[in-house]
Design a protein around this motif. Structure first.
Motif, PDB file in Angstrom:
ATOM      1  N   ASN A  52     -56.043 155.281  46.933  1.00 41.60           N
ATOM      2  CA  ASN A  52     -57.135 156.190  47.291  1.00 41.60           C
ATOM      3  C   ASN A  52     -57.633 155.881  48.696  1.00 41.60           C
ATOM      4  O   ASN A  52     -57.630 154.726  49.120  1.00 41.60           O
ATOM      5  N   ASN A  53     -58.063 156.898  49.414  1.00 38.14           N
ATOM      6  CA  ASN A  53     -58.609 156.740  50.758  1.00 38.14           C
ATOM      7  C   ASN A  53     -60.014 157.318  50.764  1.00 38.14           C
ATOM      8  O   ASN A  53     -60.194 158.528  50.625  1.00 38.14           O
ATOM      9  N   LEU A  54     -61.006 156.468  50.925  1.00 37.06           N
ATOM     10  CA  LEU A  54     -62.404 156.883  50.907  1.00 37.06           C
ATOM     11  C   LEU A  54     -62.977 157.100  52.300  1.00 37.06           C
ATOM     12  O   LEU A  54     -64.151 157.434  52.437  1.00 37.06           O
ATOM     13  N   SER A  55     -62.177 156.903  53.322  1.00 35.57           N
ATOM     14  CA  SER A  55     -62.661 157.043  54.699  1.00 35.57           C
ATOM     15  C   SER A  55     -61.756 157.969  55.501  1.00 35.57           C
ATOM     16  O   SER A  55     -61.520 157.763  56.686  1.00 35.57           O
ATOM     17  N   GLY A  56     -61.258 158.997  54.852  1.00 32.06           N
ATOM     18  CA  GLY A  56     -60.336 159.908  55.506  1.00 32.06           C
ATOM     19  C   GLY A  56     -61.023 160.817  56.503  1.00 32.06           C
ATOM     20  O   GLY A  56     -62.234 161.044  56.450  1.00 32.06           O
ATOM     21  N   VAL A  57     -60.242 161.342  57.435  1.00 30.82           N
ATOM     22  CA  VAL A  57     -60.745 162.307  58.414  1.00 30.82           C
ATOM     23  C   VAL A  57     -59.706 163.407  58.598  1.00 30.82           C
ATOM     24  O   VAL A  57     -58.505 163.198  58.420  1.00 30.82           O
ATOM     25  N   ASN A  58     -60.183 164.595  58.928  1.00 36.95           N
ATOM     26  CA  ASN A  58     -59.339 165.712  59.341  1.00 36.95           C
ATOM     27  C   ASN A  58     -58.097 165.869  58.470  1.00 36.95           C
ATOM     28  O   ASN A  58     -56.968 165.802  58.953  1.00 36.95           O
ATOM     29  N   PRO A  59     -58.272 166.144  57.174  1.00 37.75           N
ATOM     30  CA  PRO A  59     -57.099 166.169  56.294  1.00 37.75           C
ATOM     31  C   PRO A  59     -56.402 167.516  56.195  1.00 37.75           C
ATOM     32  O   PRO A  59     -55.302 167.584  55.635  1.00 37.75           O
ATOM     33  N   LEU A  60     -57.015 168.602  56.701  1.00 35.60           N
ATOM     34  CA  LEU A  60     -56.487 169.931  56.409  1.00 35.60           C
ATOM     35  C   LEU A  60     -56.416 170.817  57.649  1.00 35.60           C
ATOM     36  O   LEU A  60     -57.265 170.750  58.523  1.00 35.60           O
ATOM     37  N   ASN A  61     -55.415 171.661  57.672  1.00 39.61           N
ATOM     38  CA  ASN A  61     -55.342 172.806  58.570  1.00 39.61           C
ATOM     39  C   ASN A  61     -55.369 174.030  57.666  1.00 39.61           C
ATOM     40  O   ASN A  61     -54.366 174.393  57.060  1.00 39.61           O
ATOM     41  N   GLY A  62     -56.542 174.657  57.552  1.00 42.99           N
ATOM     42  CA  GLY A  62     -56.722 175.650  56.492  1.00 42.99           C
ATOM     43  C   GLY A  62     -56.796 174.928  55.165  1.00 42.99           C
ATOM     44  O   GLY A  62     -57.744 174.202  54.903  1.00 42.99           O
ATOM     45  N   PHE A  63     -55.762 175.072  54.345  1.00 47.73           N
ATOM     46  CA  PHE A  63     -55.680 174.256  53.131  1.00 47.73           C
ATOM     47  C   PHE A  63     -54.375 173.474  53.082  1.00 47.73           C
ATOM     48  O   PHE A  63     -54.017 172.915  52.048  1.00 47.73           O
ATOM     49  N   LEU A  64     -53.653 173.409  54.218  1.00 43.83           N
ATOM     50  CA  LEU A  64     -52.419 172.630  54.290  1.00 43.83           C
ATOM     51  C   LEU A  64     -52.730 171.206  54.743  1.00 43.83           C
ATOM     52  O   LEU A  64     -53.458 170.999  55.720  1.00 43.83           O
ATOM     53  N   PRO A  65     -52.212 170.193  54.064  1.00 37.97           N
ATOM     54  CA  PRO A  65     -52.455 168.807  54.470  1.00 37.97           C
ATOM     55  C   PRO A  65     -51.862 168.522  55.841  1.00 37.97           C
ATOM     56  O   PRO A  65     -50.763 168.979  56.172  1.00 37.97           O
ATOM     57  N   ILE A  66     -52.603 167.754  56.642  1.00 37.55           N
ATOM     58  CA  ILE A  66     -52.126 167.317  57.951  1.00 37.55           C
ATOM     59  C   ILE A  66     -52.466 165.845  58.122  1.00 37.55           C
ATOM     60  O   ILE A  66     -53.248 165.271  57.359  1.00 37.55           O
ATOM     61  N   GLY A  67     -51.899 165.235  59.156  1.00 36.94           N
ATOM     62  CA  GLY A  67     -52.216 163.854  59.483  1.00 36.94           C
ATOM     63  C   GLY A  67     -51.919 162.903  58.342  1.00 36.94           C
ATOM     64  O   GLY A  67     -50.894 163.015  57.651  1.00 36.94           O
ATOM     65  N   ALA A  68     -52.832 161.963  58.138  1.00 34.83           N
ATOM     66  CA  ALA A  68     -52.635 160.951  57.093  1.00 34.83           C
ATOM     67  C   ALA A  68     -52.558 161.568  55.709  1.00 34.83           C
ATOM     68  O   ALA A  68     -51.876 161.053  54.819  1.00 34.83           O
ATOM     69  N   ALA A  69     -53.254 162.692  55.499  1.00 34.84           N
ATOM     70  CA  ALA A  69     -53.201 163.341  54.192  1.00 34.84           C
ATOM     71  C   ALA A  69     -51.817 163.894  53.893  1.00 34.84           C
ATOM     72  O   ALA A  69     -51.400 163.969  52.742  1.00 34.84           O
ATOM     73  N   ALA A  70     -51.087 164.296  54.934  1.00 35.34           N
ATOM     74  CA  ALA A  70     -49.753 164.875  54.747  1.00 35.34           C
ATOM     75  C   ALA A  70     -48.713 163.822  54.417  1.00 35.34           C
ATOM     76  O   ALA A  70     -47.637 164.159  53.896  1.00 35.34           O
ATOM     77  N   THR A  71     -49.010 162.562  54.732  1.00 36.55           N
ATOM     78  CA  THR A  71     -48.037 161.492  54.483  1.00 36.55           C
ATOM     79  C   THR A  71     -48.514 160.502  53.432  1.00 36.55           C
ATOM     80  O   THR A  71     -47.880 159.469  53.228  1.00 36.55           O
ATOM     81  N   ALA A  72     -49.603 160.807  52.755  1.00 30.89           N
ATOM     82  CA  ALA A  72     -50.145 159.895  51.748  1.00 30.89           C
ATOM     83  C   ALA A  72     -49.177 159.743  50.581  1.00 30.89           C
ATOM     84  O   ALA A  72     -48.430 160.667  50.233  1.00 30.89           O
ATOM     85  N   THR A  73     -49.209 158.573  49.979  1.00 33.77           N
ATOM     86  CA  THR A  73     -48.345 158.297  48.833  1.00 33.77           C
ATOM     87  C   THR A  73     -48.845 159.046  47.608  1.00 33.77           C
ATOM     88  O   THR A  73     -50.015 158.954  47.250  1.00 33.77           O
ATOM     89  N   ALA A  74     -47.970 159.791  46.979  1.00 37.49           N
ATOM     90  CA  ALA A  74     -48.336 160.576  45.800  1.00 37.49           C
ATOM     91  C   ALA A  74     -48.090 159.770  44.528  1.00 37.49           C
ATOM     92  O   ALA A  74     -47.209 158.893  44.476  1.00 37.49           O
ATOM     93  N   PHE A  75     -48.857 160.090  43.514  1.00 42.35           N
ATOM     94  CA  PHE A  75     -48.678 159.493  42.190  1.00 42.35           C
ATOM     95  C   PHE A  75     -47.829 160.441  41.345  1.00 42.35           C
ATOM     96  O   PHE A  75     -47.999 161.666  41.418  1.00 42.35           O
ATOM     97  N   ASN A  76     -46.938 159.896  40.553  1.00 41.39           N
ATOM     98  CA  ASN A  76     -46.089 160.713  39.691  1.00 41.39           C
ATOM     99  C   ASN A  76     -46.872 161.116  38.444  1.00 41.39           C
ATOM    100  O   ASN A  76     -46.891 160.399  37.443  1.00 41.39           O
ATOM    101  N   ALA A  77     -47.516 162.272  38.517  1.00 40.85           N
ATOM    102  CA  ALA A  77     -48.365 162.716  37.411  1.00 40.85           C
ATOM    103  C   ALA A  77     -47.579 163.038  36.161  1.00 40.85           C
ATOM    104  O   ALA A  77     -48.132 163.053  35.056  1.00 40.85           O
ATOM    105  N   SER A  78     -46.273 163.291  36.286  1.00 37.91           N
ATOM    106  CA  SER A  78     -45.474 163.612  35.104  1.00 37.91           C
ATOM    107  C   SER A  78     -45.361 162.429  34.152  1.00 37.91           C
ATOM    108  O   SER A  78     -45.016 162.608  32.981  1.00 37.91           O
TER     109      SER A  78
END
Length: 540
Positions: free
Chosen positions: A87-113
């Motif tokens: 989790n990142n509690l100090s993120g900045v500028n994560p979206l262009n519209g609703f598309l992830p950018i920057g650190a949000a675009a490369t964040a590690t995803a959890f396998n929800a399945s």
């Protein structure tokens, strides 16, 4: 009384980490700084360095709210989130519209399945794959709140579906009644009570009209044996257009009673649109338009936690209640897999009516609907109350676009145990009411009522523009799991609320206030869980 060993450990670990961080880099003994003998050479003037922009504070991601004299502190909320992973509690500028950018675009995803096969495994966080995704295109409508691309038309524009230059020459299908014309549409009124099976085609020039309250079937009871109840099915073909009646004094809304079904199955290129009659005039509606009709209510026989005076606790067949805003539409029962129909590729525009304070109709209301109900590719636009509100039940939802809600985007209550994946929640650009959350998870102060809320959200993007206490309000009676989310907010991101120990509040979130093992009778799973959630709070 629930055990808080897990959350206490998280809080102690977080506190220890803060203490170590405070010591990091400190010198054991200060240098005297003097020179022995002689005159020291002048030091060169240092080149000034720019002051770095301070990173957002993790603790500022949280808001505190007292309930019954109890406050879940920011430190306690921080410990809950830190007990999760990535989790990142100090993120900045994560979206262009609703598309992830920057650190949000490369964040590690959890396998929800791995949590449940309902979830699709993704390599990204947020509702949309930044590498290219199209699930939201074509069947949605655009506004200043959210632009879904050139294949989606304007929400305020007249729906182009089923228009014709000669509406007066078009006959209404059997089961409906002709009621004049409006612009390029023949209005075909639905019966006040749909009985049996009514299947309506998409016909150029036809707008099906909801005139006042329209009931699908008569309530068959929580156990399916209520005397006099008769189930019915209402079906709309892909490309159908359904509108309210702007000239009647009554509230226009659709109620699908227990045992009955609504099948509204559109396609990506031919969605089904439920909207107001005013929306047929291009000059009538705009970005601020809302509350022109009452929306859709699906009721079912799945378990709920807020039995009325004649019901009993524990999810029994006679545990039921009345859907707010209706006066008599009942929901709840004992059939977790109950089926109230299918909504796919559907828009619900300009809905939501406040009957009285705390008694509102939403865009889409789900009351005790079961896991047999199919709900995906649904947009609710500019509801004057919530986009979707779920009262108990076991329904699961996928591919949601909740845009411009004046209250909460996604609101869940009274023992809902379901899953949501791929949800875009975007509030009005100009802000909604001051108590409007991207998601509000309620327990109505009854923290230990069962069934306890056990919602699981994966791949969500929340864009919070309203001046609410936070983007997400999470009350103490809910055992929630948040996975692969992005929260961009002008206010704090998270507000955990728990009531008194007497009703379980301290046992569900707070790491203090009692002892003993977790009683199995209250279905307590422990504190909320956060996995791969990116928070950009307070306008970060």
């Amino acid at each position: 009384m629930a055990s808080f060993t897990r959350i206490s450990l998280a809080l102690l670990t977080g506190t220890a980490a803060l203490a170590l961080a405070a010591c990091d880099g400190a010198d054991g003994v200060a240098s005297p700084g003097g020179v022995i003998g002689g005159t020291p050479a002048p030091s060169p003037t240092p080149t000034p360095t720019p002051t770095p922009t301070p990173a957002p504070s993790a603790i500022a991601a949280f808001a505190e709210t007292a309930q019954s004299g109890i406050t879940v502190t920011r430190d306690e909320q921080l410990a809950v989130v830190n007990a999760g992973t990535n989790n990142n509690l100090s993120g900045v500028n994560p979206l262009n519209g609703f598309l992830p950018i920057g650190a949000a675009a490369t964040a590690t995803a959890f396998n929800a399945s791995t949590i449940n096969p309902f979830f699709v495994a993704t390599s990204y966080i947020g509702a949309v794959n930044p590498a290219g995704d199209t699930w939201y295109q074509g069947w949605t409508c655009n506004s200043s709140t959210a632009n879904f691309g050139s294949t989606s038309g304007s929400c305020s524009a007249v729906p182009t579906i089923a228009a014709t230059a000669t509406p007066a020459a078009t006959a209404c299908p059997a089961g409906t009644t002709a009621a004049g014309t409006n612009t390029n549409y023949r209005l075909c009124v639905l019966p006040a009570l749909v009985s049996g099976n009514l299947s309506l085609p998409a016909i150029a020039g036809i707008a099906y009209q909801i005139n006042g309250r329209v009931d699908v079937g008569v309530d068959t009871g929580g156990d399916g044996t209520a005397a006099g109840g008769a189930a019915a099915t209402l079906t709309f073909a892909a490309g159908s257009l359904i509108v309210s009646n702007s000239s009647d004094a009554a509230n226009d809304y659709l109620v699908v009673n227990r045992g009955s079904r609504l099948n509204a199955i559109g396609t990506a290129t031919a969605p089904i649109i439920f909207t107001s009659q005013q929306n047929l005039n291009s000059a009538s509606n705009g970005d601020a338009t809302q509350g022109q009709w009452g929306g859709i209510i699906l009721t079912g026989k799945a378990q709920i936690s807020n039995c009325n005076a004649t019901g009993i606790a524990g999810g029994a067949a006679n545990c039921q209640n009345v859907v707010e805003g209706t006066g008599n539409a009942l929901y709840g029962g004992a059939t977790a897999a109950d089926n109230s129909g299918t909504l796919q590729y559907v828009q619900i525009r300009y809905s939501g009516i406040a009957i009285s304070e705390g008694n509102e109709l939403q865009g889409l209301t789900l009351g005790g609907t079961g896991s047999g109900t199919t709900l995906d590719h649904i947009q609710v636009h500019n509801s004057s109350d919530d986009g979707i509100e779920i009262f108990g039940g076991r329904s699961n939802l996928k591919y949601l676009a909740l845009t411009g809600s004046d209250d909460d985007g996604l609101d869940t209550d009274v023992g809902w145990q379901g899953m949501v994946q791929f949800a875009i929640v975007a509030q009005k650009v100009g802000g909604a009411t001051t108590d409007s959350f991207s998601s509000e998870i309620d327990s109505n102060g009854n923290e230990d009522f069962i069934p306890r809320q056990k919602g699981k959200l994966a791949n969500f993007t929340f864009i919070q523009t309203a001046n609410a206490p936070a983007a997400i309000r999470l009350r103490g009676g809910a055992d929630y799991t948040f996975m692969n989310g992005i929260v961009k907010s002008v206010v704090p991101c998270l507000n955990m609320v728990a009531g008194t120990e007497a009703n379980g509040g301290k046992s569900t979130i707070r790491p203090a206030g009692g002892t003993g093992a977790v009683p199995t009778t209250i279905e307590e799973d422990g504190p909320p869980v956060f996995r791969s959630v990116y928070f950009a709070c307070n306008n970060a």
